[in-house]
Design a protein around this motif. Sequence first.
Motif, mmCIF file in Angstrom:
data_model
loop_
_atom_site.group_PDB
_atom_site.id
_atom_site.type_symbol
_atom_site.label_atom_id
_atom_site.label_comp_id
_atom_site.label_asym_id
_atom_site.label_seq_id
_atom_site.Cartn_x
_atom_site.Cartn_y
_atom_site.Cartn_z
ATOM 1 N N LEU A 68 0.831 -1.210 0.000
ATOM 2 C CA LEU A 68 0.000 0.000 0.000
ATOM 3 C C LEU A 68 0.865 1.259 0.000
ATOM 4 O O LEU A 68 0.526 2.261 -0.629
ATOM 5 C CB LEU A 68 -0.926 -0.001 1.222
ATOM 6 N N ILE A 69 2.006 1.199 0.670
ATOM 7 C CA ILE A 69 2.860 2.384 0.787
ATOM 8 C C ILE A 69 3.852 2.504 -0.353
ATOM 9 O O ILE A 69 4.048 3.589 -0.905
ATOM 10 C CB ILE A 69 3.617 2.350 2.135
ATOM 11 N N GLU A 70 4.474 1.394 -0.746
ATOM 12 C CA GLU A 70 5.630 1.488 -1.640
ATOM 13 C C GLU A 70 5.475 0.836 -3.011
ATOM 14 O O GLU A 70 6.347 1.008 -3.871
ATOM 15 C CB GLU A 70 6.842 0.856 -0.954
ATOM 16 N N LYS A 71 4.430 0.056 -3.257
ATOM 17 C CA LYS A 71 4.331 -0.687 -4.509
ATOM 18 C C LYS A 71 4.351 0.254 -5.709
ATOM 19 O O LYS A 71 3.716 1.301 -5.711
ATOM 20 C CB LYS A 71 3.052 -1.531 -4.530
ATOM 21 N N LYS A 72 5.082 -0.154 -6.730
ATOM 22 C CA LYS A 72 5.250 0.681 -7.917
ATOM 23 C C LYS A 72 3.908 0.924 -8.599
ATOM 24 O O LYS A 72 3.112 0.004 -8.777
ATOM 25 C CB LYS A 72 6.223 -0.001 -8.885
ATOM 26 N N HIS A 73 3.665 2.185 -8.944
ATOM 27 C CA HIS A 73 2.469 2.652 -9.655
ATOM 28 C C HIS A 73 1.224 2.737 -8.782
ATOM 29 O O HIS A 73 0.372 3.605 -9.012
ATOM 30 C CB HIS A 73 2.157 1.772 -10.872
ATOM 31 N N THR A 74 1.062 1.860 -7.798
ATOM 32 C CA THR A 74 -0.166 1.872 -6.989
ATOM 33 C C THR A 74 0.082 2.208 -5.525
ATOM 34 O O THR A 74 -0.875 2.392 -4.779
ATOM 35 C CB THR A 74 -0.872 0.508 -7.066
ATOM 36 N N GLY A 75 1.330 2.272 -5.085
ATOM 37 C CA GLY A 75 1.634 2.626 -3.704
ATOM 38 C C GLY A 75 1.555 4.132 -3.478
ATOM 39 O O GLY A 75 1.705 4.932 -4.412
ATOM 40 N N ILE A 76 1.301 4.534 -2.243
ATOM 41 C CA ILE A 76 1.125 5.960 -1.923
ATOM 42 C C ILE A 76 2.361 6.776 -2.291
ATOM 43 O O ILE A 76 2.258 7.850 -2.885
ATOM 44 C CB ILE A 76 0.797 6.123 -0.426
ATOM 45 N N LEU A 77 3.545 6.272 -1.951
ATOM 46 C CA LEU A 77 4.775 7.014 -2.263
ATOM 47 C C LEU A 77 5.019 7.077 -3.765
ATOM 48 O O LEU A 77 5.516 8.087 -4.282
ATOM 49 C CB LEU A 77 5.970 6.370 -1.557
ATOM 50 N N GLU A 90 4.835 10.356 -8.779
ATOM 51 C CA GLU A 90 4.264 10.655 -10.094
ATOM 52 C C GLU A 90 3.619 12.039 -10.111
ATOM 53 O O GLU A 90 3.747 12.783 -11.092
ATOM 54 C CB GLU A 90 3.233 9.591 -10.461
ATOM 55 N N GLN A 91 2.921 12.375 -9.032
ATOM 56 C CA GLN A 91 2.262 13.678 -8.958
ATOM 57 C C GLN A 91 3.272 14.826 -8.962
ATOM 58 O O GLN A 91 3.033 15.871 -9.572
ATOM 59 C CB GLN A 91 1.403 13.751 -7.698
ATOM 60 N N CYS A 92 4.406 14.604 -8.307
ATOM 61 C CA CYS A 92 5.423 15.658 -8.227
ATOM 62 C C CYS A 92 6.064 15.933 -9.581
ATOM 63 O O CYS A 92 6.671 16.992 -9.788
ATOM 64 C CB CYS A 92 6.505 15.276 -7.214
ATOM 65 N N ARG A 93 5.962 14.979 -10.499
ATOM 66 C CA ARG A 93 6.532 15.160 -11.833
ATOM 67 C C ARG A 93 5.600 15.933 -12.770
ATOM 68 O O ARG A 93 6.012 16.332 -13.859
ATOM 69 C CB ARG A 93 6.852 13.795 -12.446
ATOM 70 N N LEU A 94 4.363 16.104 -12.349
ATOM 71 C CA LEU A 94 3.405 16.824 -13.179
ATOM 72 C C LEU A 94 3.631 18.329 -13.098
ATOM 73 O O LEU A 94 4.126 18.844 -12.096
ATOM 74 C CB LEU A 94 1.976 16.493 -12.740
ATOM 75 N N ALA A 95 3.257 19.029 -14.153
ATOM 76 C CA ALA A 95 3.438 20.484 -14.175
ATOM 77 C C ALA A 95 2.554 21.155 -13.132
ATOM 78 O O ALA A 95 2.967 22.116 -12.478
ATOM 79 C CB ALA A 95 3.126 21.019 -15.567
ATOM 80 N N LYS A 96 1.335 20.637 -13.000
ATOM 81 C CA LYS A 96 0.411 21.202 -12.028
ATOM 82 C C LYS A 96 -0.028 20.104 -11.071
ATOM 83 O O LYS A 96 -0.713 19.167 -11.470
ATOM 84 C CB LYS A 96 -0.802 21.823 -12.718
ATOM 85 N N CYS A 97 0.372 20.238 -9.843
ATOM 86 C CA CYS A 97 0.027 19.247 -8.822
ATOM 87 C C CYS A 97 -0.385 19.963 -7.541
ATOM 88 O O CYS A 97 0.283 20.911 -7.113
ATOM 89 C CB CYS A 97 1.219 18.325 -8.558
ATOM 90 N N THR A 98 -1.486 19.532 -6.959
ATOM 91 C CA THR A 98 -1.976 20.120 -5.716
ATOM 92 C C THR A 98 -2.254 19.011 -4.713
ATOM 93 O O THR A 98 -2.234 17.830 -5.053
ATOM 94 C CB THR A 98 -3.270 20.915 -5.953
ATOM 95 N N ASP A 99 -2.508 19.409 -3.488
ATOM 96 C CA ASP A 99 -2.887 18.429 -2.473
ATOM 97 C C ASP A 99 -4.139 17.673 -2.902
ATOM 98 O O ASP A 99 -4.270 16.464 -2.666
ATOM 99 C CB ASP A 99 -3.140 19.125 -1.133
ATOM 100 N N THR A 106 -4.628 9.191 -5.137
ATOM 101 C CA THR A 106 -4.432 8.151 -4.132
ATOM 102 C C THR A 106 -5.717 7.378 -3.889
ATOM 103 O O THR A 106 -5.712 6.137 -3.826
ATOM 104 C CB THR A 106 -3.944 8.770 -2.805
ATOM 105 N N TYR A 107 -6.818 8.104 -3.773
ATOM 106 C CA TYR A 107 -8.105 7.433 -3.555
ATOM 107 C C TYR A 107 -8.471 6.556 -4.745
ATOM 108 O O TYR A 107 -8.966 5.436 -4.589
ATOM 109 C CB TYR A 107 -9.196 8.470 -3.311
ATOM 110 N N GLU A 108 -8.214 7.046 -5.949
ATOM 111 C CA GLU A 108 -8.564 6.313 -7.155
ATOM 112 C C GLU A 108 -7.816 4.981 -7.245
ATOM 113 O O GLU A 108 -8.389 3.957 -7.634
ATOM 114 C CB GLU A 108 -8.254 7.158 -8.390
ATOM 115 N N LYS A 109 -6.533 4.975 -6.864
ATOM 116 C CA LYS A 109 -5.708 3.779 -7.019
ATOM 117 C C LYS A 109 -5.688 2.881 -5.780
ATOM 118 O O LYS A 109 -5.369 1.705 -5.889
ATOM 119 C CB LYS A 109 -4.274 4.186 -7.377
ATOM 120 N N CYS A 110 -6.007 3.434 -4.619
ATOM 121 C CA CYS A 110 -5.865 2.654 -3.379
ATOM 122 C C CYS A 110 -7.184 2.327 -2.694
ATOM 123 O O CYS A 110 -7.180 1.644 -1.657
ATOM 124 C CB CYS A 110 -4.972 3.408 -2.391
#
Length: 203
Positions: free
Chosen positions: A157-166, A171-180, A187-191
């Motif tokens: 849940l925390i670390e798994k590639k593509h679906t983990g929270i981290l 991935e979000q930090c790499r986007l041009a526009k990212c907010t909380d 996170t809700y969509e994938k977890c």
Amino acid sequence: NPSLPPTLSLMGVSSQILNKALCTSTIEARGEKLIKNKTVQQATKALEALIKATYGALFKYIVELVNESITVKQSYEDDDVANWRGNRLAVIGLLDIFGFERFAVNSFEQLCINYCNETLQQQFNRFVFKMEQREYEREGIEWAFITFPDNQDVLDLIEKKHTGILSILDEQCRLAKCTDHSFASATYEKCSEHPHFDSTHSQ
């Protein structure tokens, strides 16, 4: 605050110096210093940073005292052996695992602490239970199987590639526009289907 006087005494500073360190920041540019007052939130963060740094320094100091107290010093006439003088021949190893902690308000720092604790628990389970029991099986030793909780699903849940929270955060930090909000939604969509993910879309 009744804790303030003893704190000032132990740290060896005055209330004015502590107040200046926590409530102001100094910016130096072109040879000039500019002192700027911090907001309440910034001052609170500075206080928390000071508490963490003090705790870390005290913990390191106590560990050094313990290590020094168990140092075995011996004298040898042989010069080759004398080089070992003062080496620590006794060692105390500490593994402190609190487990997963959940508070009324949980910060990103708490998630990192829980992730570290769960990883340590996984390592402990793997080497103490899994590998030892496999060794018993290979050697044909009679033993009773020990059941223990496997926390791999928590780590996933925390670390798994593509679906983990981290991973989602990365991935979000790499986007041009990212907010909380975008991070929370992703996170809700994938977890949301994970058995250990407890949240609602409104949250």
